[in-house]
Scaffold this active site. Structure first.
Site, short mmCIF file in Angstrom:
data_model
loop_
_atom_site.label_atom_id
_atom_site.label_comp_id
_atom_site.label_asym_id
_atom_site.label_seq_id
_atom_site.Cartn_x
_atom_site.Cartn_y
_atom_site.Cartn_z
N LYS A 176 1.19 -5.00 -4.58
CA LYS A 176 0.20 -3.96 -4.79
C LYS A 176 0.82 -2.81 -5.57
CE LYS A 176 -0.46 -0.39 -2.08
NZ LYS A 176 0.68 0.57 -1.97
N ASP A 194 0.20 -7.97 0.37
CA ASP A 194 -0.01 -6.70 1.03
C ASP A 194 1.01 -6.69 2.15
OD1 ASP A 194 -0.79 -4.79 2.96
OD2 ASP A 194 -2.80 -4.78 2.11
N HIS A 195 2.03 -5.86 2.04
CA HIS A 195 3.16 -6.01 2.98
C HIS A 195 2.76 -5.74 4.43
CE1 HIS A 195 3.74 -1.62 2.79
NE2 HIS A 195 4.41 -1.76 3.91
N LYS A 232 3.82 -7.71 8.76
CA LYS A 232 4.22 -7.10 10.02
C LYS A 232 3.79 -7.98 11.18
CE LYS A 232 3.62 -2.40 8.16
NZ LYS A 232 4.98 -1.94 7.97
N GLU A 279 2.38 9.17 8.22
CA GLU A 279 3.80 9.13 7.87
C GLU A 279 4.36 10.54 7.93
OE1 GLU A 279 4.87 6.35 4.56
OE2 GLU A 279 2.80 6.69 4.01
N ASP A 308 -3.51 4.35 -2.59
CA ASP A 308 -2.23 3.79 -2.16
C ASP A 308 -2.34 3.04 -0.83
OD1 ASP A 308 0.63 3.59 -2.51
OD2 ASP A 308 0.89 5.11 -0.96
N HIS A 359 -3.85 -1.72 2.73
CA HIS A 359 -3.30 -1.76 4.09
C HIS A 359 -4.35 -1.47 5.17
CE1 HIS A 359 0.25 -1.92 1.80
NE2 HIS A 359 0.56 -0.65 1.77
N LYS A 366 0.55 11.53 4.24
CA LYS A 366 1.98 11.81 4.15
C LYS A 366 2.25 13.14 4.85
CE LYS A 366 3.12 8.70 0.79
NZ LYS A 366 3.87 7.52 1.22
C1 BG6 Z 1 3.24 1.44 0.57
C2 BG6 Z 1 2.82 2.73 -0.04
O1 BG6 Z 1 2.42 0.40 0.13
O2 BG6 Z 1 3.16 1.54 1.98
C3 BG6 Z 1 3.69 3.87 0.47
O3 BG6 Z 1 2.90 2.66 -1.46
C4 BG6 Z 1 3.68 3.90 1.97
O4 BG6 Z 1 3.25 5.11 -0.05
C5 BG6 Z 1 4.00 2.53 2.54
O5 BG6 Z 1 4.65 4.83 2.39
C6 BG6 Z 1 3.82 2.50 4.03
O6 BG6 Z 1 4.31 1.30 4.52
P1 BG6 Z 1 4.94 1.19 5.95
O7 BG6 Z 1 5.31 -0.24 6.09
O8 BG6 Z 1 6.10 2.13 5.99
O9 BG6 Z 1 3.85 1.62 6.88
#
Ligand code: BG6
Length: 510
Positions: A166, A195-196, A200, A234, A253, A258, A358
């Site tokens: 992404k 989508d990381h 999880k 975050e 973002d 997510h 953030k």
């Molecule tokens: C990313 C965003 O895809 O996901 C970042 O570009 C964000 O801005 C991050 O900080 C959050 O991922 P995680 O795994 O730390 O929740």
């Protein structure tokens, strides 16, 4: 709660297919911090084929040897002592590097030659997957060049797959255009949009929790659930990513990717099987059921914010507008809260509140299922003024687990009630296995399982929902930025969004 080793899920045991993994943008952070350590973890768990190799490709002027040394350092940061151990030595000698420009057809020929050599040296079959860890504007071009070089052609039972990080596009139109572009070269079954969040464990567990237990599903609907809250907050600011963030903002973002993954897994119907398309069909139906807001609704259901200065633990934190590569009068959002409604029988009239930002008070990603109040106050005459409502909290990170709140009688001669919690913690049960979050995604790509990857229609559905918000926010510049202090829970309007419905965000111990 006691750990019961016998009931722990056994890890998948078969090694993935033999193949060559090609990493575009290999000199960047993702390869070093996540991808290579993830391959190492897979090798440790015997999930990588013995016939495996990696070819890194980037403009940076490394040779195979200097690239390997650069990764030694990264491995040491991932796991102390690993840079000298046998497992890393095994993986390290399978890693190669080609330097070249992404736009240069000759570089793709050198790449092809290096893939061929690596395949021969390590006896890999002709299977390749290309991991595009590059800025989004290069994706279309790389896929086209790979196609022109014949590197995406599947013949004689070999597979060729492409992983795309992404952001996939920057709005509905660009996402559609990118899908059209890459499908000139690739079939949808060759495309693995990452989508990381889906890497999880706790996100994957949502399906097991809902569909592997019999007691939750019967009450998982509008008859019992009052509303749902999803928070991804975050504490970090934009750090060194101001340049990217200025073109993106939090809405783009975090939300269509997510957060919508979390919404769809929370709200989906049980799939008929765990085949990739059965699961993704159900997720897509949820996204398609989300009411697309009208411009008027955007004004009342979407809140944007940008952090100003703040103090956390006595430390002064800068405003977003003072971060590196950020315009001093920037109107980029660093916080978003949304109220969504789903038009289907299960969820009609159940609000889903989402917030992400953030520089907030605490790092937490969680899903709160707020159940309805008991229908009448049986104990009122006994002096109990209000009943505890049941709340199920699915903690995605950092303190992974699930807790259920319910009311109990306080011991003593009078009738008093107090909320208590049953709590399950992943770390207590299963310990903390070192993981980058990319292991499962890479493994699934190598075995050809697309369940945890986004299909074209899912990506487009996500963008369609937020497109009106992007449009309205673009047309009306924010008037009060910055509107929340670094280290707080976001702008007041975010609290008002829930207060109007008689709700409040779950407090997270701050
Ligand atoms: C990313 C965003 O895809 O996901 C970042 O570009 C964000 O801005 C991050 O900080 C959050 O991922 P995680 O795994 O730390 O929740």
């Amino acid at each position: 709660m006691n750990s019961d080793a016998a009931t722990r899920a056994a890890p998948a045991s078969a090694p993935a297919d033999s193949c060559v993994m090609v990493i575009f943008g290999a000199s960047g952070d993702l390869a070093k911090r996540k991808l290579i350590p993830a391959l190492y973890n897979l090798a440790r768990d015997k999930l990588l084929s013995q016939q495996f190799a990696v070819v890194g490709f980037a403009t940076r002027d490394y040779t195979t040897e200097t690239f390997r040394s650069h990764l030694d350092e990264a491995m040491e940061a991932h796991e102390a002592g690993s840079s000298g151990n046998a497992l890393w030595a095994w993986l390290r000698q399978r890693i190669y590097y080609v330097s070249g420009s992404l736009q240069d057809p000759a570089a793709y020929q050198r790449l092809e030659a290096q893939i061929g050599e690596a395949a021969k040296a390590h006896g890999t079959s002709n299977n390749h997957f290309y991991y595009l860890a590059v800025a989004p504007q290069f994706i279309g071009e790389i896929v086209r060049e790979l196609g022109n070089a014949g590197l995406t052609r599947e013949e004689n039972g070999q597979w060729r797959r492409v992983n795309i990080e992404k952001p996939f596009g920057r709005d509905l139109e660009s996402a559609r255009a990118l899908n059209v572009e890459i499908r000139k070269t690739l079939d949808e079954r060759q495309i693995y949009r990452i989508d990381h969040y889906l890497g999880k464990e706790t996100v994957q567990n949502l399906m097991v929790f809902r569909f592997g237990n019999s007691i939750f599903e019967p009450i998982w609907n509008r008859s019992y659930i009052d509303h749902v809250q999803i928070t991804a907050s975050e504490t970090l600011g934009v750090e060194q990513r101001g340049g990217y963030y200025e073109t993106s903002g939090t809405l783009r973002d975090m939300v269509p990717n997510h957060l919508f993954q979390l919404v769809s897994l929370t709200a989906m119907e049980p799939p008929i099987s765990f085949a990739a398309d059965s699961v993704r069909d159900e997720q897509t139906k949820v996204l398609n059921a989300i009411q697309i807001p009208t411009p008027e609704e955007v004004l009342t259901r979407a809140v944007r914010g940008q952090y100003g200065e703040g103090t956390v633990d006595g430390q002064r934190l800068p405003a977003y507008r003072s971060e590196p590569n950020v315009a001093p009068n920037s109107t980029t959002d660093t916080f978003v809260a949304l109220k969504l409604g789903l038009d289907n029988w299960r969820w009609a009239d159940v609000p889903f509140y989402l917030r992400t930002g953030k520089r907030m008070a605490k790092r937490v990603t969680e899903i709160v299922i707020q159940f309805k109040r008991a229908p009448f106050m049986l104990f009122r005459k006994a002096g109990v003024e209000s009943l505890t409502t049941n709340q199920l909290v699915i903690r995605i990170q950092p303190d992974e687990g699930i807790s259920l709140r319910f009311g109990t009688k306080v011991p003593g001669p009078t009738m008093q009630q107090a909320p208590v919690e049953m709590d399950f913690s992943y770390a207590d049960y299963f310990g903390a296995a070192p993981s980058t979050g990319y292991e499962r995604l890479l493994y699934d790509c190598m075995i050809g399982d697309q369940t945890l990857f986004q299909r074209a229609d899912m990506v487009e559905a996500g963008w369609s929902i937020i497109q009106p918000v992007l449009d309205v926010w673009h047309a009306l510049a924010p008037r009060s930025f910055p509107n929340y202090a670094a280290g707080s829970w976001g702008p007041k309007k975010s609290d008002d969004l829930l207060a109007r419905d008689g709700h409040e965000w779950r407090r997270n111990g701050t």
